[in-house]
Design an enzyme around this catalytic site. Structure first.
Site, PDB file in Angstrom:
ATOM      1  N   SER A 109       0.847  -1.192   0.000  1.00  0.00           N
ATOM      2  CA  SER A 109       0.000   0.000   0.000  1.00  0.00           C
ATOM      3  C   SER A 109       0.879   1.237   0.000  1.00  0.00           C
ATOM      4  CB  SER A 109      -0.937   0.009   1.217  1.00  0.00           C
ATOM      5  OG  SER A 109      -0.163  -0.102   2.399  1.00  0.00           O
ATOM      6  N   HIS A 110       1.605   1.423  -1.066  1.00  0.00           N
ATOM      7  CA  HIS A 110       2.463   2.593  -1.160  1.00  0.00           C
ATOM      8  C   HIS A 110       1.600   3.810  -1.452  1.00  0.00           C
ATOM      9  CE1 HIS A 110       6.005  -0.223  -2.263  1.00  0.00           C
ATOM     10  NE2 HIS A 110       5.715  -0.252  -1.005  1.00  0.00           N
ATOM     11  N   LEU A 111       0.988   4.296  -0.393  1.00  0.00           N
ATOM     12  CA  LEU A 111       0.083   5.432  -0.531  1.00  0.00           C
ATOM     13  C   LEU A 111       0.866   6.705  -0.753  1.00  0.00           C
ATOM     14  CD1 LEU A 111      -2.536   4.840   2.253  1.00  0.00           C
ATOM     15  CD2 LEU A 111      -2.795   4.521  -0.184  1.00  0.00           C
TER      16      LEU A 111
END
Length: 183
Positions: A109-111
């Protein structure tokens, strides 16, 4: 305790087993992933319901896949499968991301986006030390400082920025609490 039939006894056979089984074949799990673009419905905020043991609100992550991320995952999975097959893989199981986002099956989840770093408060949420322009005792460390992911794992850059922020907190902020950058 019973062991399966054919299990080697302690001794030389234990050393021979890896040579016989692991040097001649490779069984590995491999995966590919991409990144999320920033969207208004993907964000971090303080959860009004859950609190830590000191009564402080916990961080909440609101996230789900958009069509772009699902298409990107399918494309990358197909390309990766082609590479594995050309390398001689005897079996390739493709499992591209599917919605909705679910933490029970590991998914990165590389937000990005949400607390964009910049040189002025009218165009960004945090300054170059990841300090909030509006609340000087709030530092937001993470990939949310970037408007979009650069398409690779941002861990090194996030780590460097975290170090940069921590150094400024220790050497400047703690001695004189307040804004580290004046707009």
């Amino acid at each position: 305790m019973a062991v399966p039939p054919g299990t080697p006894a302690w001794g030389a056979k234990w050393k021979q087993a890896p040579r016989d089984n692991y040097l001649s074949s490779v069984i590995c799990g491999a995966a590919c992933h991409g990144s999320f673009y920033s969207y208004r419905d993907i964000y971090l905020d303080l959860d009004p319901t859950y609190k830590d043991r000191f009564g402080r609100p916990l961080m909440r992550m609101t996230i789900d896949f958009h069509d772009n991320e699902l298409k990107m995952s399918a494309f990358l999975t197909d390309k990766y499968a082609e590479i594995l097959q050309k390398m001689g893989a005897t079996q390739v199981v493709k499992q591209p991301r599917k919605g909705p986002y679910d933490v029970t099956d590991y998914q990165t989840s590389h937000l990005c986006g949400g607390a964009i770093m910049g040189e002025r408060p009218d165009i960004s949420a945090v300054n170059k030390y990841l300090q909030s322009w509006d609340v000087p005792n709030l530092f937001v460390v993470g990939a949310s400082a970037f408007p979009q992911n650069a398409g690779y794992n941002p861990t090194d850059t996030v780590g460097a920025l975290a170090y940069w922020a921590a150094k400024a907190i220790r050497s400047q902020y703690l001695k004189n609490p307040g804004p580290l950058v004046h707009a």
